[in-house]
Design an enzyme around this catalytic site. Structure first.
Site, PDB file in Angstrom:
ATOM      1  CE1 TYR A   1      -5.554   2.402  10.376  1.00 45.41           C
ATOM      2  CE2 TYR A   1      -4.468   1.892   8.331  1.00 45.41           C
ATOM      3  CZ  TYR A   1      -5.784   2.302   9.081  1.00 45.41           C
ATOM      4  OH  TYR A   1      -6.913   2.014   8.119  1.00 45.41           O
TER       5      TYR A   1
ATOM      6  NE  ARG B   1      -2.098  -1.837   3.568  1.00 45.08           N
ATOM      7  CZ  ARG B   1      -2.539  -1.922   4.747  1.00 45.08           C
ATOM      8  NH1 ARG B   1      -3.741  -1.650   4.992  1.00 45.08           N
ATOM      9  NH2 ARG B   1      -1.831  -2.630   5.668  1.00 45.08           N
TER      10      ARG B   1
ATOM     11  CE  LYS C   1       0.668  -2.383   9.411  1.00 44.23           C
ATOM     12  NZ  LYS C   1      -0.818  -2.683  10.296  1.00 44.23           N
TER      13      LYS C   1
ATOM     14  CD  GLU D   1      -3.660   3.004  15.555  1.00 43.99           C
ATOM     15  OE1 GLU D   1      -2.818   2.777  16.282  1.00 43.99           O
ATOM     16  OE2 GLU D   1      -3.515   3.449  14.256  1.00 43.99           O
TER      17      GLU D   1
ATOM     18  CG  ASP E   1      -2.391  -4.592  12.941  1.00 46.71           C
ATOM     19  OD1 ASP E   1      -1.447  -4.892  13.135  1.00 46.71           O
ATOM     20  OD2 ASP E   1      -3.160  -4.091  12.086  1.00 46.71           O
TER      21      ASP E   1
ATOM     22  CG  HIS F   1      -2.031  -0.944  15.038  1.00 48.91           C
ATOM     23  ND1 HIS F   1      -3.519  -1.075  15.549  1.00 48.91           N
ATOM     24  CD2 HIS F   1      -2.123  -0.847  13.715  1.00 48.91           C
ATOM     25  CE1 HIS F   1      -4.150  -0.911  14.483  1.00 48.91           C
ATOM     26  NE2 HIS F   1      -3.448  -0.724  13.245  1.00 48.91           N
TER      27      HIS F   1
END
Length: 371
Positions: free
Chosen positions: A94, A15, A75, A118, A270, A96
Site C-alpha cells: 500500500y 501485519r 504499509k 490500492e 489514508d 496512498h
C-alpha cells in the site's frame, strides 16, 4: 527472483507482507524468499514457521533492501525504508501517495518500481487488493465508533443499539462502497438506526435490495449531508477516489451543530480524510476532540486485528506476487492491465493519473514504462 519481506515499522503495525503459506507457494515456484526476523511475530508466526517453508531469516531490513529484487510489505514505506530502496527494485505494498508528497518524492528519487495495492483493479471495476482491508476497516469502524461513544472516551454516553424504551444511536455512513457496506452491516447488526448517503442512485438501489427496511438510503447533496451529519451520534467517513484525495464532505462549521460527544470515524484518512478536521492518528492515541466532537482517524485500522487482516490481504495479493515473480515486473504488467493500473511510481516518474494530479506533477502513462 529473490523476494524480501521486512518487518513493518509503522506505529502499532503488526501485519506482515507474506504468511508462511504464501512463502511456500513462492518457493515451490522456484523463487527465494528472505524474511526479517520477527516479521510475523505479531500474527503468531515465529521465525521457524517461515524457515520450515524455505524462507531465509535475516536479522535486519537493510540486508533485505540490499539484496531483494522485490520487496513485499503491507504499509507504505517509512522515510528510512524509502532511502534503502534501489533503482529497478520492485516495491509491492500500500502506498496512498496523494496525501504524502514526501513519500512520493523519496520513491521517485530511489528509482524503484512502486506498485500500489490500492490502485490495482479488476474486470468488474473494483479494487481487489484494497477490498479486503476495506472490509476489515468498515467493520472495525463501528466497533471503534461504539467504543468512542462511551463517556469515558469523550463520547456522549450512548449505547449504539439502545435498549427497550430508549432509542438507538443514529449512525450515518458517508459512502456505500466496500467500507460503507461493511459498516452498515455491523451497525445494523448492533441495532443502530442506520442511514447511508451516496452519490450513486444505482448503489443506493443495490443497498436497498440488500438490506431492505433495516436501513435508510439518501442521495448525496450538500443539504442532505449537513442535515444528517449534524443530527448523527456516529458518522462513518467511507468515501474513495482511487489514487486521489478523498473529497471533504464534512466541514468544520457542521461540528458546532452536532451534539457534544458525537463521534466521527474517518476511514478515508489514508487518502487525506473526508472530514475537514481530520488528521491521521495511531492506535496508541486514536482520538482527539474538535468542537466537542470525537474524531477517530487511525490510518492503519486493520493493523489492530493483524492476523485476520494479513490472511485476508495475502489471499488477494498472492496471485499478483506470483505473476510479478514468475514473469518479472515488465512482462507481468504488460500481460495484465489491471496490475498495470497499480503502477504508481516507475524510475522517477508518476504513472498513475490521479496520484500525479493530487501531487500536481507530470503524469507518465504506465504502459510507456514497460515497453
Amino acid at each position: 527472483m529473490l523476494i524480501g519481506v521486512p518487518k513493518e515499522i509503522k506505529n502499532n503495525e503488526y501485519r506482515v507482507g507474506l504468511v508462511p503459506s504464501s512463502v511456500r507457494e513462492l518457493t515451490a515456484n522456484g523463487h527465494q524468499v528472505m524474511v526479517q526476523s520477527g516479521a510475523g511475530a505479531g500474527i503468531g508466526f515465529d521465525d521457524a514457521a517461515f524457515g520450515q517453508v524455505g524462507a531465509r531469516i535475516v536479522d535486519s531490513a537493510v540486508e533485505i533492501f540490499e539484496s531483494a529484487d522485490m520487496i513485499i510489505k503491507v504499509k507504505e514505506p517509512q522515510a528510512q525504508e524509502c532511502k534503502l530502496l534501489r533503482e529497478d527494485q520492485v516495491l509491492f505494498t500500500y502506498l496512498h501517495l496523494a496525501p504524502d508528497p514526501e513519500q512520493a518524492r523519496l520513491l521517485q528519487e530511489s528509482g524503484c518500481i512502486a506498485i500500489a495495492y490500492e490502485t490495482v483493479t479488476n474486470k468488474f471495476g473494483g479494487l481487489p487488493l484494497l477490498a479486503p482491508m476495506s472490509e476489515v476497516a468498515g467493520r472495525m469502524s463501528i466497533q471503534a465508533g461504539a467504543t468512542s461513544l462511551e463517556v469515558t472516551n469523550g463520547g456522549s454516553g450512548i449505547l449504539l443499539g439502545g435498549v427497550p424504551g430508549v432509542v438507538p444511536a443514529k449512525v450515518v455512513v458517508l459512502g456505500g462502497g466496500v467500507v460503507g457496506t461493511n459498516a452498515v452491516r455491523m451497525a445494523m447488526g448492533m441495532g443502530a438506526n442506520v442511514l447511508v448517503i451516496d452519490k450513486s442512485i444505482e448503489r443506493l438501489y443495490q443497498l436497498d435490495l440488500q438490506f431492505g427496511s433495516m436501513i435508510n438510503t439518501v442521495y448525496s447533496t450538500t443539504d442532505s449531508i449537513e442535515e444528517h451529519v449534524t443530527s448523527a451520534d456516529l458518522v462513518i467517513g467511507a468515501v474513495l477516489v482511487p489514487g486521489g484525495f478523498a473529497p471533504k464532505l464534512v466541514h468544520k462549521n457542521m461540528l458546532s451543530q452536532m451534539r457534544p460527544g458525537s463521534v466521527m470515524v474517518d476511514v478515508s484518512i489514508d487518502q487525506g480524510g473526508c472530514f475537514e478536521t481530520s488528521h491521521p492518528t495511531t492506535h496508541q492515541n486514536p482520538t482527539y476532540i474538535v468542537d466537542g466532537v470525537v474524531h477517530y482517524c487511525v490510518s492503519n485500522m486493520p493493523g489492530a486485528v493483524p492476523r485476520t487482516s494479513t490472511f485476508a490481504l495475502n489471499n488477494a495479493t498472492l496471485p499478483f506476487v506470483l505473476a510479478l515473480a514468475n514473469y518479472g515486473y515488465k512482462s507481468a504488467l504488460r500481460q495484465d492491465m489491471h496490475l498495470l493500473n497499480g503502477l504508481n511510481v516507475c524510475k522517477g516518474r508518476l504513472t498513475h493519473k490521479a496520484v500525479a494530479s493530487a501531487l500536481q506533477q507530470e503524469y507518465t502513462p504506465p504502459e510507456t514504462m514497460v515497453i
